[in-house]
Write an enzyme that holds these catalytic residues in place. Structure first.
Site, PDB file in Angstrom:
ATOM      1  CD  GLU A  74     -28.785 -37.742  78.062  1.00 10.53           C
ATOM      2  OE1 GLU A  74     -27.840 -36.970  77.791  1.00 10.53           O
ATOM      3  OE2 GLU A  74     -29.486 -38.290  77.195  1.00 10.53           O
ATOM      4  CD  GLU A 116     -32.384 -41.536  66.740  1.00 11.07           C
ATOM      5  OE1 GLU A 116     -31.393 -41.239  67.438  1.00 11.07           O
ATOM      6  OE2 GLU A 116     -33.318 -40.761  66.520  1.00 11.07           O
ATOM      7  CE  LYS A 171     -27.435 -34.038  75.660  1.00 13.99           C
ATOM      8  NZ  LYS A 171     -27.735 -35.406  75.174  1.00 13.99           N
ATOM      9  CB  SER A 226     -34.750 -43.714  69.104  1.00  9.93           C
ATOM     10  OG  SER A 226     -33.512 -44.402  69.088  1.00  9.93           O
ATOM     11  CB  CYS A 248     -27.869 -28.617  70.682  1.00  5.40           C
ATOM     12  SG  CYS A 248     -28.715 -30.190  70.688  1.00  5.40           S
ATOM     13  CD  GLU A 266     -33.427 -44.379  83.409  1.00 11.74           C
ATOM     14  OE1 GLU A 266     -32.618 -43.459  83.678  1.00 11.74           O
ATOM     15  OE2 GLU A 266     -34.661 -44.252  83.503  1.00 11.74           O
TER      16      GLU A 266
END
Ligand code: SF4
Ligand code: SF4
Ligand code: SF4
Ligand code: SF4
Ligand code: SF4
Lengths: 516, 286
Positions: A281, A199, A278, A239, A427, A286
């Site tokens: 995700e 990043e 998560k 990003s 988090c 992808e």
């Protein structure tokens, strides 16, 4: 069942007269009189606010919609008391509920942040429980079950075992996982460092080419989905680096499998996260790089792993500390502070300074107080030789993201780097963390954040690029940040979700109460 | 014929419903109904039954403006007909329309003949097949709650105001105004005239027949078709009542046995929910 129940019984004389006597007389009287006894229903209860004449508004009412297929959260209707707290947080802290116009299109809009689960007083809303999947994987002798733990779980898991807020149980958590039978235990902090390498390199590239600035962080899946729904015009600013969870999953089934000679098909990759998003995700289409294998197969929240540990009768407080396994197990202090709001920015700036100047960052960047703490929107400006002035903004809680993004859209402000975490405090306050007082308080957040910065101060290197295993993975596998293979394995793309909703155009955000 | 003092109604705006299920939870809480995971109250599989007096059914509607089907949630419950066929079919007056327009069920008066279930054009009354002494069940429009000026439980909890309680005439006026001025809506109010008018009114942006509504019920009140001679013959009614009480005891026993059998069969099948009772498989329509 006995055979008597099976055939129609005969009506005994006694019963027949009893019936006629009962329903017959009373009933017939009622029938002829046209009057009646009690109507059906109405024998239960409702919360007090719903007992008011119908023309008065009800302040706190109803609940958020949750789609049955939501991979992150689920609700048990039996426990719902219609208190309206889930709407309160979803609407006023996260600006998700109510920020789309009706009618719906074809989605129940949700960023999977899980804050509603934290606020729900009866725990009617919880994470989607995946503990059994992990139990099954651990029982299967033919699979190699790898687990990773996020930076934020080690300073919160202890709470589930009676330790004080912010206690660091890193080593004992590893020990518990090994006792549960995981074949390898890795640190998501390792890939947090890797995320920083990628990043920060991406940021320097964008700064040099002066393209699509500001760059947004992309490690929070709740924030990413929020951006995809409500601010699709900013997707190019995200990003492209995958989140630490996904990077670790990818490397497990490529780099690690290769070195260890394990067939990646036999690896089950589990992640222990402070976060419900998560889970979403991990199942994004992808996120399957290596031969269509999922990078991460199962995600458990801090609460779920606590349950599993307790199920097996292990008391984490009495365990001997253990070490993460090699190759994907080392992390720097910079990786650790990912868990707190401002941490990613601080970590990225430290490494960006090094990458741009080849010099270690100066002392102020090792304690970048301007981006620390619980202020809703934090701004700072730093000078990096060779890169010039860098304006950064940090926010947590999606309402604060909205404040920043709206300013950006209107041209009222401009930044070079923006960190967004969907949950208040970052988090450490994730939707999968141990439940505390309701609604979650700053006291809890502050203690957990202190726990995280203590780790950064203490043992290890505080710079991602000094992490030896990071140096090793680049040397032996990834070549260098943004190399072709790094791009292929560690970077991703996003999808515009704005077609699934009618975004609300006019709303006013009260900046004053945007988190203390 | 009773004089209705102020007919109340609920206006359901389908475009505002988000399928949160607050209403169905409120209904269960207030009416003390069993929660049963295998019989969901919200979603594609949601259906009315003896423990779901209301169900929020998701319909995926093809639209020409969007490549993907649109989701529309339709809250179902008794429509509380202005001239309820169920009530006129019920010779023991276990179903009565009250002063504010709610069609209320009085279990103590019910003999279990289930004529109402056959009479209702919308297939609303359900039978407690699983109980030893089964009764008929259906939405009561929260008659005891509204008696004190409160809105029905489901209406009071709806977070998007998709449900609105008020005087029928006022709500009709409001609905008419809305569908005539706002292009989002189709120019129709379901329940305004259906079977002579109902107390639950619906407005929508999608034609009602695409949302599972029965649109072929006509505008004539159904009681005029039913054998309502019983109403005028109380003497006969007593005789009938006694006969049917006996009959109902017999049926209850038989049903208990049938449902036991069904339960046994269900255990063998995985799709137990679907085969619960014949009544429940064909109530996709309102
Ligand atoms: S998970 Fe977050 S976005 Fe989804 S309903 Fe709960 S609070 Fe709202
Ligand atoms: S916070 Fe929990 S109990 Fe309260 S309305 Fe929401 S789901 Fe129901
Ligand atoms: S909808 Fe059916 S049950 Fe309800 S009042 Fe009308 S006829 Fe009776
Ligand atoms: S009016 Fe009352 S009984 Fe009828 S669906 Fe609503 S909450 Fe249930
Ligand atoms: S409470 Fe309102 S928005 Fe929620 S499902 Fe019921 S009618 Fe729809």
């Amino acid at each position: 069942m006995n055979s008597q129940d099976k055939k129609p019984g005969f009506l005994s004389r006694r019963n027949f007269f009893k019936l006629i006597g009962g329903t017959g007389v009373a009933g017939a009287a009622a029938i002829t009189a046209g009057c009646s006894k009690a109507p059906a229903g109405g024998t239960g209860w409702l919360p007090q606010q719903y007992h008011t004449a119908s023309h008065w508004p009800v302040q706190v009412k109803g609940r958020v919609p949750i789609d049955i297929s939501n991979p992150s959260i689920a609700r048990d209707d039996r426990k719902c008391i219609l208190c309206g707290q889930c709407i309160e947080v979803c609407k006023n802290t996260q600006t998700v509920f109510g920020y789309y116009d009706l009618p719906l299109k074809n989605d129940i809009i949700c960023t999977h942040c899980g804050q509603c689960a934290m606020w729900c007083p009866t725990a009617a809303i919880t994470e989607r429980d995946d503990v059994n999947k992990v139990v099954k994987a651990l029982d299967d002798k033919n699979t190699f079950v790898v687990v990773q733990t996020a930076p934020a779980t080690r300073i919160a898991l202890g709470e589930e075992f009676g330790l004080s807020l912010g206690s660091n149980v890193e080593g004992r958590q590893v020990a518990a996982l090994k006792k549960l039978g995981f074949d390898a235990v890795f640190d998501t902090g390792f890939t947090a460092d890797l995320t920083i390498m990628e990043e920060a390199s991406e940021l320097i590239k964008r700064l040099k080419e002066k393209t699509t600035l500001p760059q947004f962080t992309s490690c929070c899946p709740g924030w990413v989905k929020f951006c995809e729904y409500y601010y699709p015009d900013f997707i190019p600013h995200l990003s492209t680096a995958k989140s630490p969870q996904q990077m670790l999953g990818t490397l497990t089934k490529t780099y690690y499998a290769e070195i260890k000679g394990i067939n990646p098909n036999n690896i089950i990759s589990v992640a222990i996260m402070p976060c419900t998003a998560k889970k979403f995700e991990a199942q994004r289409p992808e996120m399957a790089t290596n031969r269509n294998l999922r990078d991460v197969d199962i995600v458990l929240t801090t609460r779920e792993i606590a349950r599993l540990i307790k199920m097996r009768g292990l008391d984490i407080t009495t365990l001997e500390e253990a070490q993460y396994d090699n190759l994907l197990g080392e992390s720097s202090g910079a990786g650790m502070i990912f868990a707190a709001t401002g941490g990613v920015t601080e970590a990225a700036v430290r490494t960006a300074h090094y990458l741009a100047t080849n010099e270690p960052p100066p002392e102020p960047l090792l304690s970048f107080t301007a981006v620390r703490g619980l202020k809703g929107v934090k701004e700072a400006s730093i000078e990096i030789p060779g890169l010039g002035h860098l304006n950064v903004a940090v926010c947590h809680g999606l309402k604060n993201a909205r404040i920043i993004l709206d300013k950006l859209r209107s041209g009222e402000a401009s930044w070079d780097f923006i960190e967004v975490m969907a949950c208040d405090g970052g988090c450490i306050g994730g939707g999968g963390q141990p439940r505390t007082a309701l609604p979650p308080s700053d006291k809890v957040r502050t203690s957990r954040i202190a726990g995280i910065y203590n780790i950064d101060k203490k043992d290890r290197t505080r710079l991602s690029y000094e992490n030896e295993e990071i140096q090793l993975v680049y040397k032996n596998f990834l070549v260098r940040p943004l190399s072709d293979i790094a791009e292929e394995l560690l970077h991703t793309h996003y999808s515009d979700r704005s077609e699934h909703l009618i975004t609300k155009k006019n709303y006013s955000l009260n900046e004053g109460d945007s988190n203390s | 014929m009773k004089v209705i003092l102020i007919a109340k109604a609920v206006l359901v705006d389908i475009t505002k419903c988000i399928g949160c299920g607050s209403c169905s939870v409120a209904c269960k809480l207030w009416n003390d109904l069993e929660f049963d995971d295998s019989r969901p109250t919200v979603g594609v599989e949601a259906q009315l039954n003896d423990v779901n007096w209301t169900a929020v059914q998701r319909h995926d509607v093809q639209s020409k403006d969007s490549p993907q089907a649109l989701w529309r949630f339709v809250k179902q419950q008794c429509l509380h007909c202005l001239e309820p066929a169920c009530a006129s079919a019920c010779f023991s007056k276990a179903l009565q329309r009250n002063d504010s327009g709610a069609v209320v069920y009085y279990p103590d008066l019910c003999v279990g003949c289930r004529y109402c279930m056959i009479a209702c054009p919308f297939n609303i009354p359900k039978y407690e097949w699983k109980k030893t002494f089964p009764l008929v069940t259906k939405c009561q429009m929260c008659s005891t709650k509204t008696a004190s000026g409160e809105a029905p439980a489901c209406v009071s909890v709806c977070p998007t105001m998709a449900l609105k309680y008020g005087e029928r005439s006022a709500l009709l006026k409001e609905a008419r105004q809305l569908v005539n001025t706002n292009h989002l809506y189709i120019k129709e109010i379901y329940g305004e005239y259906e079977v002579g008018g109902t107390s639950w009114l619906y407005i929508s942006d999608v034609p009602f027949e695409q949302l599972g509504f029965k649109t072929d019920v006509g505008t004539k009140p159904l009681p005029s078709y039913t054998h309502n001679f019983l109403k005028y013959t109380p003497f006969l009614a007593i005789g009938w009542g006694m006969f049917l009480t006996g009959l109902s005891f017999y049926t209850k026993r038989r049903n208990k046995i049938t449902s036991q059998k069904q339960a046994d069969d269900d255990n063998k099948e995985t799709t137990s929910r679907k085969s619960e009772s014949t009544e429940e498989t064909n109530n996709e329509n309102l």
